[in-house]
Design a protein around this motif. Structure first.
Motif, PDB file in Angstrom:
ATOM      1  N   ASN A   1      36.818   4.060-105.330  1.00 18.42           N
ATOM      2  CA  ASN A   1      37.908   3.193-105.744  1.00 18.42           C
ATOM      3  C   ASN A   1      37.403   1.989-106.516  1.00 18.42           C
ATOM      4  O   ASN A   1      36.910   1.044-105.940  1.00 18.42           O
ATOM      5  N   THR A   2      37.498   2.022-107.807  1.00 20.73           N
ATOM      6  CA  THR A   2      37.242   0.887-108.710  1.00 20.73           C
ATOM      7  C   THR A   2      35.812   0.388-108.679  1.00 20.73           C
ATOM      8  O   THR A   2      35.503  -0.596-109.301  1.00 20.73           O
ATOM      9  N   TYR A   3      34.935   1.047-107.953  1.00 18.99           N
ATOM     10  CA  TYR A   3      33.577   0.513-107.807  1.00 18.99           C
ATOM     11  C   TYR A   3      32.573   1.620-108.022  1.00 18.99           C
ATOM     12  O   TYR A   3      32.737   2.731-107.554  1.00 18.99           O
ATOM     13  N   HIS A   4      31.520   1.319-108.743  1.00 23.45           N
ATOM     14  CA  HIS A   4      30.504   2.320-109.028  1.00 23.45           C
ATOM     15  C   HIS A   4      29.135   1.778-108.675  1.00 23.45           C
ATOM     16  O   HIS A   4      28.723   0.753-109.203  1.00 23.45           O
TER      17      HIS A   4
ATOM     18  N   HIS B   1      19.142  -3.776-104.418  1.00 25.99           N
ATOM     19  CA  HIS B   1      20.400  -3.118-104.803  1.00 25.99           C
ATOM     20  C   HIS B   1      21.312  -3.042-103.580  1.00 25.99           C
ATOM     21  O   HIS B   1      21.483  -1.978-102.988  1.00 25.99           O
ATOM     22  N   PRO B   2      21.898  -4.168-103.182  1.00 23.97           N
ATOM     23  CA  PRO B   2      22.726  -4.177-101.967  1.00 23.97           C
ATOM     24  C   PRO B   2      23.951  -3.289-102.068  1.00 23.97           C
ATOM     25  O   PRO B   2      24.590  -2.997-101.060  1.00 23.97           O
ATOM     26  N   GLU B   3      24.297  -2.845-103.280  1.00 21.03           N
ATOM     27  CA  GLU B   3      25.433  -1.936-103.446  1.00 21.03           C
ATOM     28  C   GLU B   3      25.110  -0.519-102.991  1.00 21.03           C
ATOM     29  O   GLU B   3      26.007   0.311-102.832  1.00 21.03           O
ATOM     30  N   VAL B   4      23.825  -0.215-102.773  1.00 16.93           N
ATOM     31  CA  VAL B   4      23.407   1.128-102.374  1.00 16.93           C
ATOM     32  C   VAL B   4      23.717   1.345-100.899  1.00 16.93           C
ATOM     33  O   VAL B   4      23.205   0.634-100.040  1.00 16.93           O
ATOM     34  N   HIS B   5      24.533   2.343-100.629  1.00 17.24           N
ATOM     35  CA  HIS B   5      24.901   2.675 -99.250  1.00 17.24           C
ATOM     36  C   HIS B   5      24.219   3.948 -98.768  1.00 17.24           C
ATOM     37  O   HIS B   5      24.019   4.139 -97.571  1.00 17.24           O
ATOM     38  N   ASN B   6      23.856   4.827 -99.688  1.00 13.78           N
ATOM     39  CA  ASN B   6      23.276   6.115 -99.316  1.00 13.78           C
ATOM     40  C   ASN B   6      22.438   6.636-100.475  1.00 13.78           C
ATOM     41  O   ASN B   6      22.360   6.016-101.541  1.00 13.78           O
ATOM     42  N   MET B   7      21.814   7.781-100.286  1.00 21.04           N
ATOM     43  CA  MET B   7      20.953   8.343-101.312  1.00 21.04           C
ATOM     44  C   MET B   7      21.731   8.695-102.580  1.00 21.04           C
ATOM     45  O   MET B   7      21.175   8.696-103.682  1.00 21.04           O
ATOM     46  N   GLY B   8      23.007   8.986-102.447  1.00 25.40           N
ATOM     47  CA  GLY B   8      23.823   9.243-103.625  1.00 25.40           C
ATOM     48  C   GLY B   8      23.935   8.025-104.521  1.00 25.40           C
ATOM     49  O   GLY B   8      23.836   8.120-105.746  1.00 25.40           O
ATOM     50  N   ASP B   9      24.136   6.861-103.918  1.00 29.01           N
ATOM     51  CA  ASP B   9      24.200   5.618-104.689  1.00 29.01           C
ATOM     52  C   ASP B   9      22.875   5.353-105.390  1.00 29.01           C
ATOM     53  O   ASP B   9      22.836   4.920-106.541  1.00 29.01           O
ATOM     54  N   ALA B  10      21.769   5.588-104.681  1.00 30.38           N
ATOM     55  CA  ALA B  10      20.451   5.417-105.292  1.00 30.38           C
ATOM     56  C   ALA B  10      20.268   6.401-106.442  1.00 30.38           C
ATOM     57  O   ALA B  10      19.688   6.066-107.481  1.00 30.38           O
ATOM     58  N   GLY B  11      20.767   7.620-106.262  1.00 31.07           N
ATOM     59  CA  GLY B  11      20.681   8.611-107.324  1.00 31.07           C
ATOM     60  C   GLY B  11      21.438   8.203-108.563  1.00 31.07           C
ATOM     61  O   GLY B  11      21.007   8.490-109.692  1.00 31.07           O
ATOM     62  N   TYR B  12      22.550   7.490-108.378  1.00 27.32           N
ATOM     63  CA  TYR B  12      23.318   7.007-109.533  1.00 27.32           C
ATOM     64  C   TYR B  12      22.503   5.993-110.329  1.00 27.32           C
ATOM     65  O   TYR B  12      22.482   6.014-111.559  1.00 27.32           O
TER      66      TYR B  12
ATOM     67  N   LEU C   1      19.226   5.700-110.444  1.00 28.86           N
ATOM     68  CA  LEU C   1      18.057   6.318-111.055  1.00 28.86           C
ATOM     69  C   LEU C   1      18.409   7.327-112.135  1.00 28.86           C
ATOM     70  O   LEU C   1      17.795   7.357-113.205  1.00 28.86           O
ATOM     71  N   PHE C   2      19.425   8.171-111.868  1.00 31.51           N
ATOM     72  CA  PHE C   2      19.657   9.339-112.719  1.00 31.51           C
ATOM     73  C   PHE C   2      21.076   9.468-113.249  1.00 31.51           C
ATOM     74  O   PHE C   2      21.388  10.451-113.935  1.00 31.51           O
ATOM     75  N   GLY C   3      21.969   8.505-112.918  1.00 23.25           N
ATOM     76  CA  GLY C   3      23.328   8.586-113.417  1.00 23.25           C
ATOM     77  C   GLY C   3      24.221   9.447-112.533  1.00 23.25           C
ATOM     78  O   GLY C   3      23.859   9.806-111.407  1.00 23.25           O
ATOM     79  N   PRO C   4      25.422   9.800-113.032  1.00 21.99           N
ATOM     80  CA  PRO C   4      26.412  10.525-112.209  1.00 21.99           C
ATOM     81  C   PRO C   4      25.898  11.836-111.631  1.00 21.99           C
ATOM     82  O   PRO C   4      26.206  12.168-110.489  1.00 21.99           O
ATOM     83  N   ILE C   5      25.109  12.592-112.394  1.00 19.17           N
ATOM     84  CA  ILE C   5      24.599  13.857-111.877  1.00 19.17           C
ATOM     85  C   ILE C   5      23.657  13.602-110.703  1.00 19.17           C
ATOM     86  O   ILE C   5      23.711  14.302-109.681  1.00 19.17           O
ATOM     87  N   GLY C   6      22.801  12.584-110.825  1.00 17.99           N
ATOM     88  CA  GLY C   6      21.903  12.245-109.726  1.00 17.99           C
ATOM     89  C   GLY C   6      22.665  11.845-108.487  1.00 17.99           C
ATOM     90  O   GLY C   6      22.268  12.184-107.361  1.00 17.99           O
ATOM     91  N   ARG C   7      23.768  11.126-108.665  1.00 18.12           N
ATOM     92  CA  ARG C   7      24.583  10.723-107.516  1.00 18.12           C
ATOM     93  C   ARG C   7      25.121  11.943-106.784  1.00 18.12           C
ATOM     94  O   ARG C   7      25.045  12.028-105.546  1.00 18.12           O
ATOM     95  N   GLU C   8      25.668  12.913-107.508  1.00 17.09           N
ATOM     96  CA  GLU C   8      26.260  14.075-106.857  1.00 17.09           C
ATOM     97  C   GLU C   8      25.204  14.928-106.167  1.00 17.09           C
ATOM     98  O   GLU C   8      25.420  15.421-105.056  1.00 17.09           O
ATOM     99  N   ILE C   9      24.048  15.103-106.793  1.00 18.14           N
ATOM    100  CA  ILE C   9      22.998  15.930-106.197  1.00 18.14           C
ATOM    101  C   ILE C   9      22.450  15.299-104.921  1.00 18.14           C
ATOM    102  O   ILE C   9      22.342  15.953-103.873  1.00 18.14           O
ATOM    103  N   LEU C  10      22.116  14.002-104.992  1.00 15.25           N
ATOM    104  CA  LEU C  10      21.519  13.347-103.826  1.00 15.25           C
ATOM    105  C   LEU C  10      22.542  13.103-102.718  1.00 15.25           C
ATOM    106  O   LEU C  10      22.201  13.168-101.536  1.00 15.25           O
ATOM    107  N   ALA C  11      23.795  12.831-103.093  1.00 16.28           N
ATOM    108  CA  ALA C  11      24.828  12.683-102.062  1.00 16.28           C
ATOM    109  C   ALA C  11      25.122  14.029-101.409  1.00 16.28           C
ATOM    110  O   ALA C  11      25.204  14.131-100.174  1.00 16.28           O
ATOM    111  N   GLY C  12      25.252  15.068-102.224  1.00 17.43           N
ATOM    112  CA  GLY C  12      25.492  16.400-101.673  1.00 17.43           C
ATOM    113  C   GLY C  12      24.345  16.857-100.797  1.00 17.43           C
ATOM    114  O   GLY C  12      24.555  17.445 -99.726  1.00 17.43           O
ATOM    115  N   GLY C  13      23.121  16.580-101.237  1.00 20.24           N
ATOM    116  CA  GLY C  13      21.952  16.941-100.436  1.00 20.24           C
ATOM    117  C   GLY C  13      21.929  16.226 -99.102  1.00 20.24           C
ATOM    118  O   GLY C  13      21.546  16.804 -98.075  1.00 20.24           O
TER     119      GLY C  13
END
Length: 465
Positions: free
Chosen positions: A4-7, A117-128, A130-142
């Protein structure tokens, strides 16, 4: 899933071309770390919580350390004596000690990344970041897949414990169902604060169970002293044995989520030091003592090699750890999705029907999926090995190197900053390569073992009683 409104990573993107003048040196100096204790910090995962109904940032570093111990020093520890049997005491102890030191280093790099990066809540956020939207989905899904598989592994450990305690007087499937219910109930809290107090019992139970198991091995030894000091074996067997201690440290995928709910995230490294010192020391003592008294051919888990009485006592003492650590894993899977859906919305901090309804659904789905995976997939144990190789190898080891390279580049002035710290640069490149090696080697060894087991007809039937 759209937030929601935040990336995550949004603030970094705005500052990518304006590196911090203070910098972070070798990523250890405090002058470049944001002050996360400042009230109203906009970019923090949960923001200002003073006037909210549900408060997340309540954990002390001591409680976080206990939670780390509970989820890491768990049923994976019980496979370590068999690892020593496969490669020998000396190589096995060296591997455990090295991996403990390595995991401490990667914990430090991960925590420094989180503080920047206090906005990072999980590995998906870190993936975003480092690697953008695809990294977010892969690391969050993993993260979700690995957390659910880890929950399933704890359900099977609980199933085995209850089967041993009852002398198999009830269908094993029923025991798995009973354990799943207990895991679901414990994981239901919206915040980690309640789970942290349960984790005190969970951490204590596995430590006490390990001590009692060592006492049982000494009291009723099987073949004391008949051990391998060093042993040559084929690559798949050796690598699988080595990956047992590798994945006995595989809890880093939860660290961002744990740190996000700390009162003072700057204390996170105290928790990590406590975890790694206790885990490494206990792993070495437990594996050596148990292997020495049981001897060659020790079972995995090692409690099955004890006399019936000592096996029952040890399994009984370990049960709280199995379902509490399983609860932490399923909570992690649900929390990642929940925060992704409702970050910065009122459903995060308020008792809304939507918030509680979605949270309940996510908890039920995570635990139901873990149950179905554990008892319904004949190759589940191999699936756990595959997911651990694909994801945990990176979360615990490889990605830390990428975190350091990324932040050094952005906070210290580009590629030249890497070579101004040649030792750190070399170590972190090695960390990435180590993650890749563990990933590829683990996949090969696990798939090879799966093929061998299938050919020998050793795969169990789904939903077997």
């Amino acid at each position: 899933m759209a937030s929601n409104t935040y990336h995550p990573g949004q603030l970094l993107q705005e500052k990518d071309h304006q590196p911090s003048s203070g910098g972070l040196g070798a990523l250890g100096e405090a002058d470049g770390v944001m002050d996360l204790t400042s009230p109203g910090l906009v970019n923090d995962v949960f923001g200002e919580e003073e006037n909210h109904d549900i408060k997340y940032k309540t954990l002390t570093w001591q409680l976080v350390a206990v939670m780390m111990i509970t989820e890491i020093v768990s049923n994976g520890m019980l496979t370590l004596p068999s690892s020593l049997d496969a490669v020998g005491i000396v190589p096995g102890v060296i591997v455990i000690a090295f991996l403990g030191a390595f995991a401490t280093f990667t914990s430090w790099v991960l925590i420094e990344f989180k503080l920047r990066h206090p906005e990072v809540h999980n590995m998906g956020d870190a993936g975003y970041i480092l690697f953008g939207p695809i990294g977010r989905e892969i690391l969050a899904g993993g993260t979700i897949i690995f957390a659910i598989c880890a929950t399933g592994s704890q359900i099977l450990a609980g199933q085995l414990a209850l089967t041993v305690l009852s002398d198999a007087k009830l269908c094993a499937l029923a025991f798995a169902g009973i354990f799943t219910v207990a895991t679901t109930i414990c994981s239901f809290s919206r915040t980690l604060d309640h789970l942290s107090w349960l984790s005190v019992a969970g951490g204590a139970s596995i430590i006490v169970a390990g001590v009692v198991a060592m006492a049982g091995a000494g009291a009723v030894p099987v073949d004391p002293g008949d051990v391998f000091i060093a042993r040559a074996t084929d690559f798949p067997s050796a690598f699988i044995s080595i990956t047992n201690p590798v994945f006995a440290y595989a809890g880093h995928f939860m660290f961002f989520i744990l740190i996000s709910e700390m009162k003072n995230p700057k204390d996170a490294m105290k928790a990590a030091w406590t975890l790694q010192i206790i885990a490494t020391a206990f792993y070495i003592v437990f594996s050596v003592v148990t292997y020495w008294y049981i001897g060659k051919g020790v079972s995995s888990p090692s409690l099955l090699s004890l006399s019936p009485l000592w096996s029952k006592i040890s399994f009984g003492l370990a049960i709280p750890n199995f379902f509490i650590s399983g609860s932490l894993y399923s909570h992690t899977a649900a929390k990642l999705v929940f925060v992704r859906l409702f970050r910065r919305s009122r459903h995060i901090h308020s008792h809304t029907f939507t918030g509680w309804g979605i949270w309940t659904l996510l908890i039920l789905l995570a635990n139901a999926a873990a149950f179905v995976f554990a008892v319904g997939i004949p190759v589940f144990n191999y699936l756990v090995g595959i997911t651990a190789s694909l994801f945990a190898a990176w979360y615990t080891y490889g990605l830390a190197g990428a975190f350091w390279l990324h932040d050094t580049y952005h906070f210290k002035g580009g590629y030249s900053a890497w070579f101004q710290k040649p030792t750190m640069f070399t170590i972190n490149v090695f960390t990435i390569l180590a993650g890749a090696f563990i990933c590829v080697g683990g996949l090969y060894a696990t798939i090879y073992s799966l093929i061998q087991a299938a050919a020998a007809g050793e795969l169990i039937q789904p939903f077997q009683c």
